[in-house]
Design an enzyme around this catalytic site. Structure first.
Site: not given
Length: 294
Positions: A117, A270
């Site tokens: 992120d 992820h």
């Protein structure tokens, strides 16, 4: 009282249980909406560093408690997609495939490519905390790949080759491609585009708290290797992308009701495994600001 103001609160009784997986642990018995004293918080922090992704089970907590707990780890990001902020809580990004009155309530295709992120900012994220609100009866899993293990498993000659390299990361890298597949993904305003200018990051970063090295490139945001011809850089990135998500580095999280999952963006990538379109999924995400990678 917010968790952030409770250094001397009564101790809570909770267990930290490592998963039978390459990475990850669950924390059972903790209530993040109750005051958390410094000793208990130190255990949580240590577990996060040791296991890289921790799952706080059965967190029946408000958005306020989610935000308060997240702030114990640092200041919070305000995501560029302001359209999907939780009303009254700009720190919370709604991740959801639900539409109301024909309009999406959240970002429905978040995480369709492997990524870390906010790697496209000068100060990428420390970590993200995703809280389950509504889960589908099938699908909706999230996969986490340990980039310390990925680095350690590289051939030493390749390690030495990539150690000094830097790469460009861009939020816009696949944005229009995603919009073409999902027309409801909002068109960015010029002001939003200006907020996500590309950033240059090391291909291999050193974790600021543990000192461990990790790969730091992703198929979602990494657009090229600085200083290498495009063909050579693209070939190297393709090799690293494929290596970085090998099954022996990956934990697959199957969500349970009220899970709060906190992962370390300095250690992991992820991926959202996907949810059938006819099944509803809604989660709330906070993201903690990190430091400048080195």
């Amino acid at each position: 009282m917010p968790a952030v103001l409770s250094p001397h609160a009564p101790a809570q009784t909770f267990e930290i249980r490592r998963f039978d997986a390459p990475v990850g642990a669950e924390i059972v018995g903790l209530d993040i909406s109750r005051p958390i004293n410094d000793a208990d918080f130190a255990r949580i922090h240590r577990a996060h560093l040791d296991h890289h992704v921790v799952v706080f089970r059965d967190q029946r907590v408000s958005p306020e408690a989610h935000v308060d707990f997240s702030r114990r780890f640092g200041p919070l990001e305000i995501h560029v997609l302001h359209q999907f902020q939780l009303p009254g809580h700009p720190e919370i990004l709604i991740v959801s495939n639900i539409k109301e009155n024909g309009e999406p309530i959240g970002l429905g295709d978040a995480g369709v490519y492997w990524h870390s992120d906010i790697s496209y900012k000068t100060q990428p994220s420390l970590g993200s905390l995703l809280h389950a609100q509504e889960l589908p009866s099938e699908g909706g899993d999230t996969l986490f790949a340990d980039q310390h293990l990925a680095w350690e498993a590289l051939d030493p000659a390749l390690q030495q080759r990539i150690l000094p390299l830097k790469a460009e990361h861009s939020y816009l890298a696949k944005y229009e491609e995603l919009r073409a597949k999902n027309p409801w993904r909002p068109k960015l305003s010029q002001q939003q585009v200006d907020q996500v200018a590309p950033a240059v990051q090391p291909v291999v970063r050193t974790h600021p708290e543990t000192g461990r090295k990790a790969l730091f490139v992703s198929e979602h945001f990494t657009t090229g290797i600085v200083g290498l011809p495009k063909a050579e850089g693209d070939a190297l990135l393709a090799e690293l992308f494929a290596h970085s998500v090998r099954p022996e580095f990956v934990y697959r999280h199957r969500w349970q009701p009220h899970d709060l999952v906190f992962w370390d963006n300095r250690s992991l990538m992820h991926l959202a495994a996907g949810t059938p379109d006819h099944l509803r999924r809604k989660l709330y995400r906070t993201t903690v600001v990190g430091d400048v990678p080195h």
